[in-house]
Design a protein around this motif. Structure first.
Motif, short mmCIF file in Angstrom:
data_model
loop_
_atom_site.label_atom_id
_atom_site.label_comp_id
_atom_site.label_asym_id
_atom_site.label_seq_id
_atom_site.Cartn_x
_atom_site.Cartn_y
_atom_site.Cartn_z
N ALA A 93 47.22 45.59 53.60
CA ALA A 93 47.88 45.11 52.37
C ALA A 93 48.80 46.21 51.86
CB ALA A 93 46.84 44.74 51.32
N THR A 140 40.56 44.91 44.86
CA THR A 140 40.84 44.31 46.17
C THR A 140 39.76 43.30 46.53
OG1 THR A 140 42.02 46.30 46.91
CG2 THR A 140 41.17 44.83 48.62
N HIS A 143 40.66 40.18 44.34
CA HIS A 143 41.97 39.54 44.46
C HIS A 143 42.48 39.43 45.89
CE1 HIS A 143 42.53 39.59 40.08
NE2 HIS A 143 41.98 40.79 40.10
N ARG A 144 41.92 40.22 46.80
CA ARG A 144 42.33 40.15 48.20
C ARG A 144 41.07 40.16 49.08
NH1 ARG A 144 47.25 44.62 47.55
NH2 ARG A 144 48.82 43.12 46.80
N GLU A 146 40.22 38.66 51.69
CA GLU A 146 40.45 38.72 53.14
C GLU A 146 40.71 40.15 53.59
OE1 GLU A 146 44.44 38.66 51.26
OE2 GLU A 146 42.52 37.66 50.88
N VAL A 147 41.31 40.95 52.73
CA VAL A 147 41.52 42.37 53.04
C VAL A 147 40.20 43.12 52.98
CG1 VAL A 147 42.59 44.51 52.20
CG2 VAL A 147 43.92 42.37 52.28
N TYR A 148 39.45 42.87 51.94
CA TYR A 148 38.15 43.52 51.77
C TYR A 148 37.23 43.22 52.95
CZ TYR A 148 33.68 44.75 49.58
OH TYR A 148 32.46 45.29 49.30
#
Length: 502
Positions: A93, A140, A143-144, A146-148
């Motif tokens: 990200a 993260t 809000h993210r 999929e990144v985590y």
């Protein structure tokens, strides 16, 4: 004939300096601007690939004959950034930066889970402030996701550049202390702060190994070929931009104070012990030389003089001439220059004010002087805190845009009652990274020079730009500074009262 390259990966640009230690001179300087992704929620992000592309461009501008002489590279990076990387080394990200305030709610959550801001200071030496790396992980996760879910390693900006250069993941103590997770007293990760950040994960597993400041590794074969560099180039541990600026200004032994007069202002010093303020009046960082780096940041420095110059229709380049004929104390005018709120002291909701106006003193010269004095007094207030903690200083190394003003250099000397020196090398962070690379390369190849002797040998000051305190002005500023402190106390009381009312 070896050259040592310093890279400064900042928010606005990437800068490269190539230093020849035998000739004692910078043989090349190149830069490349960077974009910034800004959101209405306070987010400030950059793609890590932008840094790499800018580095490629800078090396492309370096003459082939100079590239062939490069022996080592040091990297300075903007502090506190969050670069999420997966197991294969892919960035997941955009990197959230030091100036990102969208995670302020997560700061409060971490400190609450740890037992409060004071408990965080007890555990690690610092509270979790907006912008620090720690709060960016729970943000993260929320809000993210999929990144985590794919996250394998958390890197800081300069760590990621080192990873690209070498293929190795590491973090050094200076920049690590700006995450909020490092206990600066023991130089180990605080298990309690890590747990308060993410109780459901073994967060330490996401953090790369910690290395000493004189650590280095070979550049990867692929990057050496791409940049047309020798294959035996070493990459030093690097560090945060403030840590590298300390090296670049010779602030590597106790007694020297570095002051940067930029949009914001910073004061930092070298300490041979952890210097922690229980009231969190300064950032208790480690240095990138094996010592500690207590640091104070104010949010309004050249922004104050620039705002006044814009109001009266002149350029700050002409500011010294505009001030000619005015005297210390600005004929009774005092400015609290809190255009952006303030970090030190902690007055985030404060606003700038001009006090003491009458029919005779409201001139553009006095107002401009009041802005410059107010910004300087704010830094002096932080200096008083460091001195009250037992630190002593014999000189100030001045950097940043404000250091180009002869009037401001003299004002600093008089307000602080210390001699002021201006290093010859304007790019302090990049130059500091080059000197750290010189040190690490020497340690790896059998040289026994320490960083202090390297700084003494290679950091030179511009004697023509030096300033010494003038006794009459010192006395005049002492009175004006006390007036500033009285107004500051009133401001603190008003904001304390507002908080109580809410």
């Amino acid at each position: 004939m070896s050259l040592f390259v310093g890279l400064d990966v900042g928010t606005q640009s990437v800068k490269l300096v190539a230093y020849d230690p035998q000739a004692r001179r910078i043989v090349a300087t190149h830069g490349q601007p960077l974009e910034l992704i800004a959101g209405n929620d306070g987010s400030r992000e950059q793609h890590a690939q932008w840094w790499i592309d800018a580095i490629r461009t800078c090396f492309g501008k370096l003459e082939p004959a100079l590239r062939a002489r490069v022996a080592a590279i040091g990297v300075s990076g903007q502090q506190h950034g969050f670069v999420p990387v997966d197991a294969d080394g892919n960035v997941l990200a955009p990197a959230k930066l030091w100036c990102d305030t969208s995670t302020s709610g997560e700061c409060d959550e971490i400190m609450s889970a740890a037992g409060g801001a004071q408990r965080c200071v007890e555990l690690a030496g610092n509270p979790i402030l907006a912008g620090y790396t720690a709060s960016k992980l729970p943000w993260t996760r929320k809000h993210r996701p999929e990144v985590y879910a794919k996250l394998a390693t958390i890197l800081l900006p300069h760590d990621y550049v080192n990873f690209w250069l070498t293929g190795e993941r590491w973090m050094e103590y200076g920049d690590a202390s700006g995450t909020g997770w490092l206990d600066v007293r023991t130089r180990t990760w605080s298990r309690e702060i890590l747990a308060a950040t993410d109780a459901g994960t073994a967060l330490a597993a996401f953090l790369p190994p910690l290395v000493d400041a004189d650590h280095s590794a070979f550049i990867s074969r692929a990057v050496a070929e791409e940049l047309d560099l020798p294959r035996d180039v070493r990459v030093s541990a690097g560090g945060g931009d403030n840590m590298m600026a300390a090296v670049g200004t010779g602030n590597v032994v106790p007694g020297v104070l570095t002051m940067s007069l930029g949009t914001s202002g910073t004061l930092f010093a070298c300490a041979d012990r952890p210097v922690v303020d229980e009231a969190a009046g300064w950032a208790a960082f480690c240095s990138s030389t094996g010592s500690w780096l207590p640091l104070i940041c104010t949010m309004n420095t050249t922004v104050a003089t620039e705002n006044v110059a814009r109001l009266f229709g002149f350029s700050t380049r002409d500011g010294d001439a505009v001030m000619a004929g005015t005297a210390p104390g600005a004929d009774g005018l005092t400015m609290l220059p809190f255009f952006n709120g303030e970090r030190t002291p902690d007055l985030p909701n404060a606003r700038a004010s001009l006090l003491g106006m009458d029919m005779g003193n409201l001139t553009r010269g006095n107002v401009y002087r009041a802005a410059m004095e107010g910004a300087t007094y704010a830094l002096r207030n932080g200096f008083d805190s460091l001195r009250n903690a037992g630190m002593t200083f014999d000189s100030i190394r001045l950097t940043g845009g404000g250091s180009h003003s002869a009037a401001w250099r003299q004002m600093v000397a008089d307000v602080f009652d210390l001699p002021v020196q201006v290093p010859e090398q304007a790019e302090g962070a990049a130059f500091g990274a080059a000197l750290q690379a010189l040190w690490a390369h020497g340690r790896a190849t059998g040289a026994d020079a320490d960083i202090a002797s390297i700084a003494r040998e290679h950091v030179r000051v511009d004697e023509a730009a030096s300033a010494r305190p003038q006794p009459e002005a010192v006395a005049a500023y002492r009175e004006a500074y006390q007036r500033f402190l009285r107004h500051l106390d009133n401001e603190r009381q008003q904001h304390a009262g507002a908080s109580t009312t809410r």
